[in-house]
Scaffold this active site. Structure first.
Site, PDB file in Angstrom:
ATOM      1  N   LYS A 182     -47.006 -53.128  17.848  1.00  0.00           N
ATOM      2  CA  LYS A 182     -46.884 -54.366  18.721  1.00  0.00           C
ATOM      3  C   LYS A 182     -48.095 -55.190  18.600  1.00  0.00           C
ATOM      4  O   LYS A 182     -47.902 -56.436  18.875  1.00  0.00           O
ATOM      5  CB  LYS A 182     -46.562 -53.773  20.158  1.00  0.00           C
ATOM      6  CG  LYS A 182     -45.154 -53.176  20.289  1.00  0.00           C
ATOM      7  CD  LYS A 182     -43.984 -54.029  20.191  1.00  0.00           C
ATOM      8  CE  LYS A 182     -43.776 -55.349  21.106  1.00  0.00           C
ATOM      9  NZ  LYS A 182     -42.622 -55.924  21.103  1.00  0.00           N
ATOM     10  N   TYR A 200     -46.546 -46.851  17.877  1.00  0.00           N
ATOM     11  CA  TYR A 200     -45.718 -47.886  18.553  1.00  0.00           C
ATOM     12  C   TYR A 200     -46.543 -49.049  19.140  1.00  0.00           C
ATOM     13  O   TYR A 200     -46.565 -50.334  18.580  1.00  0.00           O
ATOM     14  CB  TYR A 200     -45.221 -47.280  19.705  1.00  0.00           C
ATOM     15  CG  TYR A 200     -44.682 -48.444  20.613  1.00  0.00           C
ATOM     16  CD1 TYR A 200     -43.439 -49.610  20.305  1.00  0.00           C
ATOM     17  CD2 TYR A 200     -45.006 -48.621  21.890  1.00  0.00           C
ATOM     18  CE1 TYR A 200     -43.257 -50.488  21.171  1.00  0.00           C
ATOM     19  CE2 TYR A 200     -44.759 -49.577  22.813  1.00  0.00           C
ATOM     20  CZ  TYR A 200     -43.955 -50.581  22.442  1.00  0.00           C
ATOM     21  OH  TYR A 200     -43.331 -51.417  23.292  1.00  0.00           O
ATOM     22  N   THR A 248     -46.193 -55.798  24.984  1.00  0.00           N
ATOM     23  CA  THR A 248     -46.367 -54.825  26.108  1.00  0.00           C
ATOM     24  C   THR A 248     -47.897 -54.736  26.342  1.00  0.00           C
ATOM     25  O   THR A 248     -48.682 -55.111  25.689  1.00  0.00           O
ATOM     26  CB  THR A 248     -45.891 -53.428  25.471  1.00  0.00           C
ATOM     27  OG1 THR A 248     -46.282 -52.375  25.961  1.00  0.00           O
ATOM     28  CG2 THR A 248     -46.590 -53.333  23.913  1.00  0.00           C
ATOM     29  N   ASP A 249     -48.141 -54.323  27.700  1.00  0.00           N
ATOM     30  CA  ASP A 249     -49.512 -54.137  27.992  1.00  0.00           C
ATOM     31  C   ASP A 249     -50.311 -53.134  27.185  1.00  0.00           C
ATOM     32  O   ASP A 249     -51.533 -52.892  27.239  1.00  0.00           O
ATOM     33  CB  ASP A 249     -49.691 -53.419  29.627  1.00  0.00           C
ATOM     34  CG  ASP A 249     -48.721 -52.671  29.935  1.00  0.00           C
ATOM     35  OD1 ASP A 249     -48.077 -51.892  29.025  1.00  0.00           O
ATOM     36  OD2 ASP A 249     -48.948 -52.115  31.228  1.00  0.00           O
ATOM     37  N   GLU A 250     -49.627 -52.123  26.274  1.00  0.00           N
ATOM     38  CA  GLU A 250     -49.949 -50.867  25.769  1.00  0.00           C
ATOM     39  C   GLU A 250     -50.766 -51.403  24.627  1.00  0.00           C
ATOM     40  O   GLU A 250     -51.775 -50.736  24.068  1.00  0.00           O
ATOM     41  CB  GLU A 250     -48.791 -50.149  25.151  1.00  0.00           C
ATOM     42  CG  GLU A 250     -48.115 -49.268  26.303  1.00  0.00           C
ATOM     43  CD  GLU A 250     -47.134 -48.209  25.511  1.00  0.00           C
ATOM     44  OE1 GLU A 250     -47.631 -47.918  24.498  1.00  0.00           O
ATOM     45  OE2 GLU A 250     -46.324 -48.000  26.043  1.00  0.00           O
TER      46      GLU A 250
HETATM   47  P1  NAD Z   1     -35.060 -50.855  23.475  1.00  0.00           P
HETATM   48  O1  NAD Z   1     -35.446 -49.770  22.279  1.00  0.00           O
HETATM   49  O2  NAD Z   1     -34.301 -50.441  24.423  1.00  0.00           O
HETATM   50  O3  NAD Z   1     -34.219 -52.047  22.847  1.00  0.00           O
HETATM   51  C1  NAD Z   1     -34.438 -52.704  21.486  1.00  0.00           C
HETATM   52  C2  NAD Z   1     -33.453 -53.271  20.783  1.00  0.00           C
HETATM   53  O4  NAD Z   1     -33.885 -53.883  19.666  1.00  0.00           O
HETATM   54  C3  NAD Z   1     -32.177 -52.329  20.746  1.00  0.00           C
HETATM   55  O5  NAD Z   1     -30.842 -52.973  20.878  1.00  0.00           O
HETATM   56  C4  NAD Z   1     -32.233 -52.147  19.112  1.00  0.00           C
HETATM   57  O6  NAD Z   1     -30.887 -51.954  18.604  1.00  0.00           O
HETATM   58  C5  NAD Z   1     -32.762 -53.520  18.538  1.00  0.00           C
HETATM   59  N1  NAD Z   1     -33.369 -53.640  17.362  1.00  0.00           N
HETATM   60  C6  NAD Z   1     -34.226 -52.344  16.935  1.00  0.00           C
HETATM   61  N2  NAD Z   1     -34.765 -52.957  15.518  1.00  0.00           N
HETATM   62  C7  NAD Z   1     -34.178 -54.029  15.177  1.00  0.00           C
HETATM   63  C8  NAD Z   1     -34.086 -54.762  14.292  1.00  0.00           C
HETATM   64  N3  NAD Z   1     -34.672 -54.463  13.047  1.00  0.00           N
HETATM   65  N4  NAD Z   1     -33.176 -55.790  14.009  1.00  0.00           N
HETATM   66  C9  NAD Z   1     -32.481 -56.178  14.970  1.00  0.00           C
HETATM   67  N5  NAD Z   1     -32.432 -55.381  16.234  1.00  0.00           N
HETATM   68  C10 NAD Z   1     -33.263 -54.432  16.396  1.00  0.00           C
HETATM   69  O7  NAD Z   1     -36.353 -51.622  23.882  1.00  0.00           O
HETATM   70  P2  NAD Z   1     -36.705 -52.293  25.227  1.00  0.00           P
HETATM   71  O8  NAD Z   1     -37.404 -50.963  25.953  1.00  0.00           O
HETATM   72  O9  NAD Z   1     -35.766 -52.907  25.684  1.00  0.00           O
HETATM   73  O10 NAD Z   1     -37.967 -53.320  24.591  1.00  0.00           O
HETATM   74  C11 NAD Z   1     -37.590 -54.628  24.327  1.00  0.00           C
HETATM   75  C12 NAD Z   1     -38.822 -55.364  24.139  1.00  0.00           C
HETATM   76  O11 NAD Z   1     -39.703 -55.239  25.364  1.00  0.00           O
HETATM   77  C13 NAD Z   1     -39.797 -54.697  22.977  1.00  0.00           C
HETATM   78  O12 NAD Z   1     -40.400 -55.635  22.007  1.00  0.00           O
HETATM   79  C14 NAD Z   1     -40.887 -53.712  23.737  1.00  0.00           C
HETATM   80  O13 NAD Z   1     -42.008 -53.556  22.888  1.00  0.00           O
HETATM   81  C15 NAD Z   1     -41.075 -54.644  24.923  1.00  0.00           C
HETATM   82  N6  NAD Z   1     -41.556 -54.055  25.995  1.00  0.00           N
HETATM   83  C16 NAD Z   1     -40.829 -52.588  26.727  1.00  0.00           C
HETATM   84  C17 NAD Z   1     -41.162 -52.370  27.854  1.00  0.00           C
HETATM   85  C18 NAD Z   1     -40.617 -51.185  28.635  1.00  0.00           C
HETATM   86  O14 NAD Z   1     -41.029 -50.657  29.674  1.00  0.00           O
HETATM   87  N7  NAD Z   1     -39.562 -50.609  27.968  1.00  0.00           N
HETATM   88  C19 NAD Z   1     -42.379 -52.728  28.538  1.00  0.00           C
HETATM   89  C20 NAD Z   1     -43.216 -54.033  27.808  1.00  0.00           C
HETATM   90  C21 NAD Z   1     -42.586 -54.496  26.808  1.00  0.00           C
HETATM   91  O1  TDX Z   2     -39.784 -36.777  29.737  1.00  0.00           O
HETATM   92  C1  TDX Z   2     -40.768 -37.519  30.028  1.00  0.00           C
HETATM   93  N1  TDX Z   2     -41.702 -36.931  30.824  1.00  0.00           N
HETATM   94  C2  TDX Z   2     -43.099 -37.667  30.948  1.00  0.00           C
HETATM   95  O2  TDX Z   2     -43.747 -37.272  31.760  1.00  0.00           O
HETATM   96  C3  TDX Z   2     -40.937 -38.730  29.498  1.00  0.00           C
HETATM   97  C4  TDX Z   2     -39.957 -39.313  28.123  1.00  0.00           C
HETATM   98  C5  TDX Z   2     -42.097 -39.304  29.584  1.00  0.00           C
HETATM   99  N2  TDX Z   2     -43.247 -38.861  30.299  1.00  0.00           N
HETATM  100  C6  TDX Z   2     -44.388 -39.907  30.715  1.00  0.00           C
HETATM  101  C7  TDX Z   2     -45.076 -40.239  29.387  1.00  0.00           C
HETATM  102  C8  TDX Z   2     -45.480 -41.619  30.246  1.00  0.00           C
HETATM  103  O3  TDX Z   2     -46.897 -41.226  30.756  1.00  0.00           O
HETATM  104  O4  TDX Z   2     -43.985 -40.772  31.488  1.00  0.00           O
HETATM  105  C9  TDX Z   2     -44.627 -42.106  31.119  1.00  0.00           C
HETATM  106  C10 TDX Z   2     -43.405 -43.133  30.626  1.00  0.00           C
HETATM  107  O5  TDX Z   2     -42.962 -42.507  29.457  1.00  0.00           O
HETATM  108  P1  TDX Z   2     -42.125 -43.687  28.785  1.00  0.00           P
HETATM  109  O6  TDX Z   2     -40.783 -43.837  29.528  1.00  0.00           O
HETATM  110  O7  TDX Z   2     -41.934 -42.889  27.318  1.00  0.00           O
HETATM  111  O8  TDX Z   2     -42.976 -44.920  28.627  1.00  0.00           O
HETATM  112  P2  TDX Z   2     -44.338 -45.421  27.907  1.00  0.00           P
HETATM  113  O9  TDX Z   2     -44.773 -44.528  26.885  1.00  0.00           O
HETATM  114  O10 TDX Z   2     -45.369 -45.641  29.107  1.00  0.00           O
HETATM  115  O11 TDX Z   2     -44.069 -46.803  27.297  1.00  0.00           O
HETATM  116  C11 TDX Z   2     -43.099 -47.738  28.003  1.00  0.00           C
HETATM  117  O12 TDX Z   2     -43.866 -48.653  28.705  1.00  0.00           O
HETATM  118  C12 TDX Z   2     -44.319 -49.833  27.424  1.00  0.00           C
HETATM  119  C13 TDX Z   2     -42.215 -48.253  26.829  1.00  0.00           C
HETATM  120  O13 TDX Z   2     -41.278 -47.066  26.330  1.00  0.00           O
HETATM  121  C14 TDX Z   2     -42.870 -49.107  25.867  1.00  0.00           C
HETATM  122  O14 TDX Z   2     -41.889 -49.821  25.014  1.00  0.00           O
HETATM  123  C15 TDX Z   2     -43.415 -50.058  26.403  1.00  0.00           C
HETATM  124  O15 TDX Z   2     -44.440 -50.749  25.790  1.00  0.00           O
END
Ligand code: NAD
Ligand code: TDX
Length: 332
Positions: free
Chosen positions: A152, A148, A121-123
């Site tokens: 990562k 988190y 992630t960019d975080e």
């Molecule tokens: P998510 O929480 O929707 O999905 C995570 C999945 O991993 C789930 O299906 C969960 O059951 C599985 N999991 C968790 N722990 C596990 C374990 N110990 N063994 C096997 N499976 C396990 O997450 P997401 O948003 O789809 O993110 C996926 C990946 O992308 C992560 O590595 C996250 O850091 C990265 N990422 C997410 C975002 C975003 O915007 N959501 C952005 C950049 C990177």
């Molecule tokens: O109810 C809400 N109201 C609100 O204002 C929630 C759930 C979030 N927020 C804000 C917090 C953040 O500034 O919205 C923005 C996005 O929040 P999230 O969806 O929780 O994402 P963020 O914390 O930015 O992280 C996401 O992007 C990077 C993913 O969850 C991470 O897994 C990924 O690494």
């Protein structure tokens, strides 16, 4: 034709990737997913059984991981605890999965000499000021803020060390915020869409000035396939689609797309340590590997996402009440 092991393939971005691989390649996929609260079998519904197999298990289970690595050609590692708010409440599962889980996969990649792509992630780069002209690049120093993002960041550093110390054939990508189908209702965009569908007012943390750089999950998938195919071992690639928006703008757009007044939302308690702004410069991926995102227009992608949540209430409804009760207990 290859067989890919996709960890976390029943989660949001992982399941989008599995759908993308089935639609755009002839690869087979073995999904390894623990089916935590964030995983959902139904996200893989409709995929052909001769192309996609789900193994329910933990990426930190070394014996299981060993057996699976023996029968695949390459591994794409999505599995993680992914929600910042949960990491502030209970960090432990983040260490178990994001650190120990990634370590377990790296050791298997080393034993079996398998190509591994690590999803991050960019975080890991921390946050930027709103008026900072810079965006994150592959050389931005790591500076994570939350449990988190720090786990990562730790997992990325493990991957780099296993490449350098043990010759593991790995690449890393750091992507910005994803949106699209199959995203858990705890996350910002699906939470607000499903709130509006349920007649609940959207909830904006603090003033809503925080900026996220949105990319459609399908574009994340095409970028990962590009890196698997053409990426250079040991390299990191940033993935982003030039989609910076502040949270207030996003909530107002969602309300407008539902035909509601754009100010029909509530300000709620802010997230502690809330990162202000993320922004990705994906020049390296675009120029060196020739990738471009298909969704250039956020509003078009958001409309399609709203339609998906309208049409798939059975997928998200079971989690909705519990998530809202959890947020309500924190004044959010
Ligand atoms: P998510 O929480 O929707 O999905 C995570 C999945 O991993 C789930 O299906 C969960 O059951 C599985 N999991 C968790 N722990 C596990 C374990 N110990 N063994 C096997 N499976 C396990 O997450 P997401 O948003 O789809 O993110 C996926 C990946 O992308 C992560 O590595 C996250 O850091 C990265 N990422 C997410 C975002 C975003 O915007 N959501 C952005 C950049 C990177
Ligand atoms: O109810 C809400 N109201 C609100 O204002 C929630 C759930 C979030 N927020 C804000 C917090 C953040 O500034 O919205 C923005 C996005 O929040 P999230 O969806 O929780 O994402 P963020 O914390 O930015 O992280 C996401 O992007 C990077 C993913 O969850 C991470 O897994 C990924 O690494």
């Amino acid at each position: 034709m290859a067989t890919l092991l996709v960890t976390g393939g029943a989660g949001f971005i992982g399941s989008n990737f599995v759908h993308h691989v089935v639609a755009h390649t002839d690869h087979r996929v073995v999904v390894l997913d623990k089916l935590t609260y964030a995983g959902n079998r139904a996200s893989l519904d409709g995929l052909p059984a001769d192309r996609v197999e789900l193994v329910v298990g933990d990426i930190a289970d070394a014996d299981l991981v060993d057996a699976l690595f023996a029968r695949v050609d390459a591994v794409v590692h999505y599995a993680a605890e992914s929600h910042n708010d949960n990491s502030l409440h209970d960090p432990r599962p983040f260490l178990d999965t994001n650190i120990i889980g990634t370590y377990t996969l790296l050791e298997a990649a080393r034993r079996h000499d398998r190509r591994l792509h690590h999803i991050s992630t960019d975080e890991v780069y921390g946050d930027l000021e709103l008026d900072d002209p810079r965006r994150f690049t592959e050389s931005t120093p790591y500076n994570p803020s939350s449990p988190y993002s720090s786990t990562k960041a730790g997992s990325d550093l493990l991957v780099r060390a296993w490449v350098r110390s043990f010759g593991v054939r790995a690449t890393i990508s750091n992507c910005s915020n994803n949106y699209g189908p199959y995203q858990h209702v705890e996350k910002f965009i699906p939470r607000q869409i499903t709130n509006v569908i349920r007649g609940i007012r959207p909830k904006l943390y603090g003033a809503g000035e925080n900026v996220r750089d949105w990319i459609h999950a399908d574009d994340h998938s095409s970028a990962v396939l590009t890196i698997l195919d053409k990426g250079e071992i040991g390299q990191t690639y940033l993935i982003g689609a030039d989609g910076e928006k502040d949270n207030k703008e996003v909530v107002e757009l969602i309300l407008s797309l539902f035909g509601q007044s754009p100010d029909a939302y509530d300000h709620v308690t802010d997230r502690p340590g809330h990162d202000l702004r993320y922004a990705i410069d994906s020049t390296k991926l675009r120029t060196e590997l020739g990738w471009t995102p298909a969704y250039q227009d956020f509003e078009t992608g958001l409309k399609a996402t709203i339609d998906w949540y309208r049409d798939n209430e059975a997928w998200w409804a079971p989690a909705k009440d519990g998530v809202e009760a959890f947020y309500a207990s924190k004044g959010q």
